[in-house]
Write a protein that holds these residues in place. Sequence first.
Motif, PDB file in Angstrom:
ATOM      1  N   PHE A 132       0.818  -1.203   0.000  1.00 11.26           N
ATOM      2  CA  PHE A 132       0.000   0.000   0.000  1.00 11.26           C
ATOM      3  C   PHE A 132       0.854   1.256   0.000  1.00 11.26           C
ATOM      4  N   ALA A 133       1.941   1.278   0.824  1.00  6.68           N
ATOM      5  CA  ALA A 133       2.789   2.464   0.904  1.00  6.68           C
ATOM      6  C   ALA A 133       3.513   2.710  -0.412  1.00  6.68           C
ATOM      7  N   VAL A 134       3.966   1.651  -1.068  1.00  7.58           N
ATOM      8  CA  VAL A 134       4.650   1.822  -2.354  1.00  7.58           C
ATOM      9  C   VAL A 134       3.677   2.334  -3.417  1.00  7.58           C
ATOM     10  N   LEU A 136       1.016   4.109  -2.847  1.00  9.75           N
ATOM     11  CA  LEU A 136       0.719   5.497  -2.515  1.00  9.75           C
ATOM     12  C   LEU A 136       1.843   6.424  -2.951  1.00  9.75           C
ATOM     13  N   ALA A 137       3.093   6.000  -2.714  1.00 10.98           N
ATOM     14  CA  ALA A 137       4.227   6.848  -3.109  1.00 10.98           C
ATOM     15  C   ALA A 137       4.368   6.935  -4.619  1.00 10.98           C
ATOM     16  N   ALA A 138       3.849   5.949  -5.359  1.00 14.37           N
ATOM     17  CA  ALA A 138       3.976   5.953  -6.817  1.00 14.37           C
ATOM     18  C   ALA A 138       2.876   6.709  -7.515  1.00 14.37           C
ATOM     19  N   LEU A 139       1.877   7.204  -6.781  1.00 17.04           N
ATOM     20  CA  LEU A 139       0.753   7.901  -7.412  1.00 17.04           C
ATOM     21  C   LEU A 139       1.180   9.088  -8.272  1.00 17.04           C
ATOM     22  N   PRO A 140       2.084   9.949  -7.815  1.00 19.67           N
ATOM     23  CA  PRO A 140       2.443  11.093  -8.670  1.00 19.67           C
ATOM     24  C   PRO A 140       3.082  10.668  -9.991  1.00 19.67           C
ATOM     25  N   LEU A 141       3.662   9.466 -10.043  1.00 20.65           N
ATOM     26  CA  LEU A 141       4.358   9.013 -11.232  1.00 20.65           C
ATOM     27  C   LEU A 141       3.578   7.971 -12.024  1.00 20.65           C
ATOM     28  N   TRP A 142       2.342   7.678 -11.596  1.00 19.16           N
ATOM     29  CA  TRP A 142       1.583   6.585 -12.209  1.00 19.16           C
ATOM     30  C   TRP A 142       0.169   7.088 -12.514  1.00 19.16           C
ATOM     31  N   PRO A 143      -0.045   7.657 -13.690  1.00 21.43           N
ATOM     32  CA  PRO A 143      -1.367   8.230 -14.006  1.00 21.43           C
ATOM     33  C   PRO A 143      -2.484   7.197 -13.965  1.00 21.43           C
ATOM     34  N   ALA A 144      -2.205   5.991 -14.435  1.00 22.22           N
ATOM     35  CA  ALA A 144      -3.281   4.993 -14.454  1.00 22.22           C
ATOM     36  C   ALA A 144      -3.795   4.702 -13.054  1.00 22.22           C
ATOM     37  N   LEU A 162      -2.230  14.738  -4.108  1.00 26.32           N
ATOM     38  CA  LEU A 162      -1.444  13.886  -4.974  1.00 26.32           C
ATOM     39  C   LEU A 162       0.028  13.937  -4.597  1.00 26.32           C
ATOM     40  N   TRP A 163       0.525  15.157  -4.408  1.00 31.33           N
ATOM     41  CA  TRP A 163       1.953  15.280  -4.094  1.00 31.33           C
ATOM     42  C   TRP A 163       2.250  14.971  -2.624  1.00 31.33           C
ATOM     43  N   ALA A 164       1.243  14.954  -1.793  1.00 31.41           N
ATOM     44  CA  ALA A 164       1.439  14.524  -0.398  1.00 31.41           C
ATOM     45  C   ALA A 164       1.516  13.003  -0.285  1.00 31.41           C
ATOM     46  N   ALA A 165       1.067  12.294  -1.346  1.00 34.70           N
ATOM     47  CA  ALA A 165       1.073  10.833  -1.288  1.00 34.70           C
ATOM     48  C   ALA A 165       2.492  10.278  -1.231  1.00 34.70           C
ATOM     49  N   LEU A 166       3.451  10.921  -1.927  1.00 33.87           N
ATOM     50  CA  LEU A 166       4.820  10.424  -1.947  1.00 33.87           C
ATOM     51  C   LEU A 166       5.448  10.431  -0.549  1.00 33.87           C
ATOM     52  N   PRO A 167       5.485  11.575   0.158  1.00 34.31           N
ATOM     53  CA  PRO A 167       6.062  11.516   1.515  1.00 34.31           C
ATOM     54  C   PRO A 167       5.244  10.655   2.473  1.00 34.31           C
ATOM     55  N   ALA A 168       3.913  10.611   2.254  1.00 37.51           N
ATOM     56  CA  ALA A 168       3.085   9.777   3.133  1.00 37.51           C
ATOM     57  C   ALA A 168       3.466   8.306   2.991  1.00 37.51           C
ATOM     58  N   GLY A 169       3.670   7.843   1.752  1.00 38.39           N
ATOM     59  CA  GLY A 169       4.073   6.452   1.558  1.00 38.39           C
ATOM     60  C   GLY A 169       5.431   6.155   2.167  1.00 38.39           C
ATOM     61  N   LEU A 170       6.374   7.089   1.987  1.00 33.48           N
ATOM     62  CA  LEU A 170       7.698   6.883   2.576  1.00 33.48           C
ATOM     63  C   LEU A 170       7.645   6.885   4.096  1.00 33.48           C
ATOM     64  N   LEU A 171       6.800   7.765   4.671  1.00 32.86           N
ATOM     65  CA  LEU A 171       6.662   7.797   6.127  1.00 32.86           C
ATOM     66  C   LEU A 171       6.052   6.508   6.662  1.00 32.86           C
ATOM     67  N   MET A 172       5.142   5.927   5.899  1.00 30.78           N
ATOM     68  CA  MET A 172       4.567   4.641   6.328  1.00 30.78           C
ATOM     69  C   MET A 172       5.639   3.565   6.401  1.00 30.78           C
ATOM     70  N   LEU A 173       6.492   3.501   5.375  1.00 28.82           N
ATOM     71  CA  LEU A 173       7.563   2.508   5.393  1.00 28.82           C
ATOM     72  C   LEU A 173       8.538   2.774   6.536  1.00 28.82           C
ATOM     73  N   LEU A 174       8.842   4.061   6.757  1.00 26.36           N
ATOM     74  CA  LEU A 174       9.744   4.406   7.852  1.00 26.36           C
ATOM     75  C   LEU A 174       9.125   4.055   9.199  1.00 26.36           C
ATOM     76  N   ALA A 175       7.814   4.321   9.341  1.00 26.65           N
ATOM     77  CA  ALA A 175       7.128   3.986  10.594  1.00 26.65           C
ATOM     78  C   ALA A 175       7.116   2.479  10.829  1.00 26.65           C
ATOM     79  N   LEU A 176       6.950   1.701   9.774  1.00 27.08           N
ATOM     80  CA  LEU A 176       6.981   0.247   9.920  1.00 27.08           C
ATOM     81  C   LEU A 176       8.355  -0.217  10.385  1.00 27.08           C
ATOM     82  N   ALA A 177       9.417   0.328   9.773  1.00 24.73           N
ATOM     83  CA  ALA A 177      10.770  -0.058  10.189  1.00 24.73           C
ATOM     84  C   ALA A 177      11.034   0.342  11.637  1.00 24.73           C
ATOM     85  N   ALA A 178      10.577   1.548  12.020  1.00 24.35           N
ATOM     86  CA  ALA A 178      10.789   1.997  13.393  1.00 24.35           C
ATOM     87  C   ALA A 178      10.022   1.131  14.385  1.00 24.35           C
TER      88      ALA A 178
END
Length: 413
Positions: A132-134, A136-144, A162-178
């Motif tokens: 899901f996080a990946v 979400l982070a790919a939305l700005p680069l994936w029109p379909a 749309l542009w908030a989706a990229l940092p949100a996805g990265l933060l989700m992955l970072l939160a999971l690792a933490a």
Amino acid sequence: MRRCAIALFGQRARLRWLHLILGGALFMPYWLVGTIALGAFLDSPGMFGGSVAVQFGAYAIGLPLAAVTALFPLARPMSVAVARALCGIPADRLADGPARGRDAKARTAGWFTLHVGAGALISGASLALPPFAVSLAALPLWPALRESEVGRYWGLDRPWMLWAALPAGLLMLLALAATAAATGALLARQALRLLGPSPADRLAAAERRAAEAESRNRLARELHDSVGHALSAVTLQAGAARRVLDTGDAADLEFVREALTAIEETTRRTVGELDGVLGLLRRGEEVEEGVGPGLDALEALVRGAGPRVALTVDGALGPVPEVLSREAYRIVQEGLTNAARHAGGTPVTVRLDARTEELEITMENPLPERPPVARPHGGRGLRGVGERARLLGGTAVAGPVDGVWRLAVRIPR
């Protein structure tokens, strides 16, 4: 920044994450049982098709089941082995062997429940959150993906979202690792408390160390008595033979022959004993109770000590118990070594009395004109004689008496 990256993605963090995923895999059978149990009462559509409440209800049912199975003997050894390998815990900080006692079993059950419970949550998040996080982070680069039903449902057609989706996805992955790193560190700390040795484990470990120390001491006594006596006897016989050869008297060649024969017998016997004891040492085994010669080899021992040693035996030595026979042999051997070292060349008398309920060993030799040179830290021979006698419930007394050095040992049969 570098320290944070190591804490979240370093080798230790990755191993602990793997440890949590292993716990989640172990929890799967318990969760399956919980799902079936709830499905029978709630008419759930299936193990993966139920609501979130059903999934967490199955999770709650599985935890006590896991705690019960952790009471089996193999639970703690397996948990300790995995914790040592994956949690980075020193081996000596955790207990060995099955849990003994109610407290140790309860702590093991608590650890196993914590491991599989936390592992199930982290494993579920590790499976569901990254895709899901990946995405979400790919939305700005994936029109379909933006034009799909999911994108319209989340309202991602708005530019700022749309542009908030990229940092949100990265933060989700970072939160999971933490979260995984923090949970792994928590488990590592709790392992010391829940899988650490109990008072009974510490007592058992102390008993094992005492047994190992006793085995080493016994090995040291065997080597000291055997090798020390052989060196003293060989030195005495070789010195006597050399003095005879220096005189050039052909009539004394028979004495030289006897001395060389005694040296040969002593060294051959000692090499055999040394091989036996060192063989045990190489295999890491304890010195067995039956290792070493007994009183049946006493005459050969006295013969190898030289012609100035007189042996007198009162009573039959055959009925003497094996352990006592072996220890008595070592006591006589050490007495002869002591006499050869401190009063070499003087006559030595050895008397054994086996006619009563006690085996009496008396050894005497004249005191030398000059007192023997004392070792800096004292010898171990007479101390070893006393230890052997005390272990069998006897006594050992050594010292000058009426112009002779006397060693008197009494051991009950």
